[in-house]
Design a protein around this motif. Sequence first.
Motif, PDB file in Angstrom:
ATOM      1  N   LYS A  16       0.841  -1.187   0.000  1.00 17.64           N
ATOM      2  CA  LYS A  16       0.000   0.000   0.000  1.00 17.64           C
ATOM      3  C   LYS A  16       0.880   1.241   0.000  1.00 17.64           C
ATOM      4  O   LYS A  16       1.880   1.306   0.723  1.00 17.64           O
ATOM      5  N   SER A  17       0.523   2.213  -0.812  1.00 17.60           N
ATOM      6  CA  SER A  17       1.329   3.431  -0.924  1.00 17.60           C
ATOM      7  C   SER A  17       1.412   4.183   0.403  1.00 17.60           C
ATOM      8  O   SER A  17       0.533   4.076   1.248  1.00 17.60           O
ATOM      9  N   THR A 117       5.376   4.299  -8.004  1.00 18.04           N
ATOM     10  CA  THR A 117       5.264   4.631  -6.596  1.00 18.04           C
ATOM     11  C   THR A 117       4.492   5.925  -6.430  1.00 18.04           C
ATOM     12  O   THR A 117       4.790   6.917  -7.091  1.00 18.04           O
ATOM     13  N   ASN A 118       3.496   5.891  -5.581  1.00 18.62           N
ATOM     14  CA  ASN A 118       2.799   7.107  -5.187  1.00 18.62           C
ATOM     15  C   ASN A 118       3.497   7.767  -4.002  1.00 18.62           C
ATOM     16  O   ASN A 118       3.171   8.886  -3.624  1.00 18.62           O
ATOM     17  N   SER A 119       4.458   7.036  -3.410  1.00 21.34           N
ATOM     18  CA  SER A 119       5.112   7.498  -2.191  1.00 21.34           C
ATOM     19  C   SER A 119       6.335   8.362  -2.459  1.00 21.34           C
ATOM     20  O   SER A 119       7.026   8.779  -1.528  1.00 21.34           O
ATOM     21  N   ASP A 120       6.642   8.580  -3.731  1.00 14.36           N
ATOM     22  CA  ASP A 120       7.700   9.518  -4.118  1.00 14.36           C
ATOM     23  C   ASP A 120       7.087  10.415  -5.193  1.00 14.36           C
ATOM     24  O   ASP A 120       7.612  10.563  -6.290  1.00 14.36           O
ATOM     25  N   ILE A 121       5.948  10.983  -4.849  1.00 12.15           N
ATOM     26  CA  ILE A 121       5.099  11.651  -5.840  1.00 12.15           C
ATOM     27  C   ILE A 121       5.796  12.871  -6.447  1.00 12.15           C
ATOM     28  O   ILE A 121       6.375  13.682  -5.731  1.00 12.15           O
ATOM     29  N   PRO A 122       5.798  12.980  -7.763  1.00  9.35           N
ATOM     30  CA  PRO A 122       6.488  14.089  -8.429  1.00  9.35           C
ATOM     31  C   PRO A 122       5.631  15.354  -8.463  1.00  9.35           C
ATOM     32  O   PRO A 122       4.828  15.553  -9.370  1.00  9.35           O
ATOM     33  N   LEU A 123       5.779  16.202  -7.467  1.00  8.02           N
ATOM     34  CA  LEU A 123       5.035  17.460  -7.442  1.00  8.02           C
ATOM     35  C   LEU A 123       5.573  18.406  -8.511  1.00  8.02           C
ATOM     36  O   LEU A 123       6.758  18.387  -8.840  1.00  8.02           O
ATOM     37  N   ASP A 224       3.368  -9.750  -0.632  1.00  9.27           N
ATOM     38  CA  ASP A 224       2.501  -8.587  -0.811  1.00  9.27           C
ATOM     39  C   ASP A 224       1.733  -8.316   0.481  1.00  9.27           C
ATOM     40  O   ASP A 224       1.322  -9.245   1.181  1.00  9.27           O
ATOM     41  N   THR A 225       1.516  -7.034   0.780  1.00  6.74           N
ATOM     42  CA  THR A 225       0.891  -6.679   2.056  1.00  6.74           C
ATOM     43  C   THR A 225      -0.598  -6.351   1.943  1.00  6.74           C
ATOM     44  O   THR A 225      -1.245  -6.107   2.960  1.00  6.74           O
ATOM     45  N   ILE A 226      -1.127  -6.333   0.729  1.00  8.19           N
ATOM     46  CA  ILE A 226      -2.521  -5.917   0.539  1.00  8.19           C
ATOM     47  C   ILE A 226      -3.489  -7.100   0.620  1.00  8.19           C
ATOM     48  O   ILE A 226      -4.666  -6.935   0.909  1.00  8.19           O
ATOM     49  N   ILE A 227      -2.979  -8.307   0.373  1.00  3.34           N
ATOM     50  CA  ILE A 227      -3.822  -9.512   0.387  1.00  3.34           C
ATOM     51  C   ILE A 227      -4.430  -9.703   1.774  1.00  3.34           C
ATOM     52  O   ILE A 227      -3.735  -9.616   2.784  1.00  3.34           O
ATOM     53  N   ARG A 228      -5.718  -9.958   1.813  1.00  8.12           N
ATOM     54  CA  ARG A 228      -6.439 -10.169   3.074  1.00  8.12           C
ATOM     55  C   ARG A 228      -7.014 -11.583   3.105  1.00  8.12           C
ATOM     56  O   ARG A 228      -8.114 -11.827   2.621  1.00  8.12           O
ATOM     57  N   ALA A 229      -6.242 -12.494   3.688  1.00  5.85           N
ATOM     58  CA  ALA A 229      -6.709 -13.881   3.782  1.00  5.85           C
ATOM     59  C   ALA A 229      -7.899 -14.006   4.721  1.00  5.85           C
ATOM     60  O   ALA A 229      -8.663 -14.975   4.640  1.00  5.85           O
ATOM     61  N   SER A 256     -12.072  -2.551  -5.335  1.00  6.57           N
ATOM     62  CA  SER A 256     -11.263  -1.760  -6.267  1.00  6.57           C
ATOM     63  C   SER A 256      -9.792  -1.910  -5.879  1.00  6.57           C
ATOM     64  O   SER A 256      -9.478  -2.248  -4.735  1.00  6.57           O
ATOM     65  N   THR A 257      -8.898  -1.655  -6.810  1.00  8.59           N
ATOM     66  CA  THR A 257      -7.480  -1.631  -6.445  1.00  8.59           C
ATOM     67  C   THR A 257      -7.204  -0.371  -5.638  1.00  8.59           C
ATOM     68  O   THR A 257      -7.857   0.657  -5.812  1.00  8.59           O
ATOM     69  N   ILE A 258      -6.216  -0.458  -4.754  1.00  5.46           N
ATOM     70  CA  ILE A 258      -5.825   0.710  -3.969  1.00  5.46           C
ATOM     71  C   ILE A 258      -4.468   1.200  -4.478  1.00  5.46           C
ATOM     72  O   ILE A 258      -3.765   0.491  -5.202  1.00  5.46           O
ATOM     73  N   TYR A 259      -4.109   2.428  -4.107  1.00  4.72           N
ATOM     74  CA  TYR A 259      -2.811   2.964  -4.514  1.00  4.72           C
ATOM     75  C   TYR A 259      -1.710   2.040  -4.001  1.00  4.72           C
ATOM     76  O   TYR A 259      -1.634   1.736  -2.812  1.00  4.72           O
TER      77      TYR A 259
END
Length: 420
Positions: A16-17, A117-123, A224-229, A256-259
């Motif tokens: 997750k971003s 990556t959304n976590s190094d967003i190019p402003l 992956d950290t988004i999977i919810r078993a 829906s997919t998340i960032y």
Amino acid sequence: MKKVAILGGKRIPFVKSFKEYNHLSNQELITPCLNALIETFNLKGKRIGEVAFGALLNRSTDWNFSRECVLGTSLDPHTPAYNLQRACGTSLDSTIQLGLRIAAGQIDTAIAGGSDTNSDIPLQLQRQLSWKLADLKHAKSFGEKLRLISSINFKDLTPVYPSIVEPRTGLSMGQHTEKMVKEWGISRTEQDELAYKSHMNAAKAYAEGFFDDLVIEFKGLKKDTIIRADTTLAKLASLKPAFDFSGQGTLTAGNSTIYTDGASVLMLASEEFAQQQNWPVKAYLIDGETAAVDYVNGEGLLMAPTYAVARLLKRQNLQLQDFDFYEIHEAFSGQVLCTLKAWEDADYCKKLGWDKPLGSIDRNKLNIKGGSVAIGHPFAATGARIVAQAAKMLEEKGSGRALISICTAGGMGVVAILER
């Protein structure tokens, strides 16, 4: 024409971003994947025919992104590289482009891939501020410089954040998909059920060790950290609409997919060269196709793969049912369901050039190792992730075909066929 062999892929865990990969650049995300590929195929000091990477969220300094990634590894520096971008279809498109060059005999080896990556967003700067700063640099007199400096106001200093909306409509992809599911009569329950299956399939694949040789350890993470078993249909049903707050919305954060931040790469070669190097071939890239829709004038934004698949099937003299696996990118559960329903609709398929419906697919063959809703969707990395995943599935089965379908921003789609 030479046969295009898919040898394997490597990726970092998708996360997750704004969390585990916060402040890491695209180059920092994809280079470990490239290094893992170099180690696996003993490529240290070797010249690769071509490398093609891409990212949707690019900094202006990333104009030579792919080449800089190559130079940051032990590959022979004579290895050429170039950037490309087709939104969510980027690394599938790079796979197809490089595959065509291999098929034509121009190169014997290639590496495709992508990172986002959304976590190094190019402003960005406001355009007015950019103009004023450029004028300031070229100002000759002190008075002219002072005038330009004093003209800079608070509004000029407000940064411009990248907005993932369609420039022609001002609507996000989720808002467009809300329109699509209403048009095709897709219920909230159907969307949640597909999302639930995506999580269950991905969790099962991890438990069985399917991803062990595909996902490398990075920043202390091994999966992956988004999977919810532990998700349930009840939990998914409790979530609020994410894009339509009128009370009629059916798309949620759960279906829906998340960032997502992540990167993936893929090794390709001609069949002859792979045999010379004793590299086992997982599958072959047979064909690819792209398409676009007129979403500005009413077509569904994410329906372009329906056209691309229809053309691809006709060219290959295949039916939609002639596949053992279907890897349909889950930008949204609703978008996948609209695509499947459209292929079953006779009138819609006439627009696709078919005189009958393409028909339905066996849902038990759809995204059986998990899809983007569960695994995550770093825009440019998804294509290479899916190709590597599908190729391994074909290798484990021993034979068969896989259909890959990815929708993209701008009303486009990229699709491909793999075979073993």
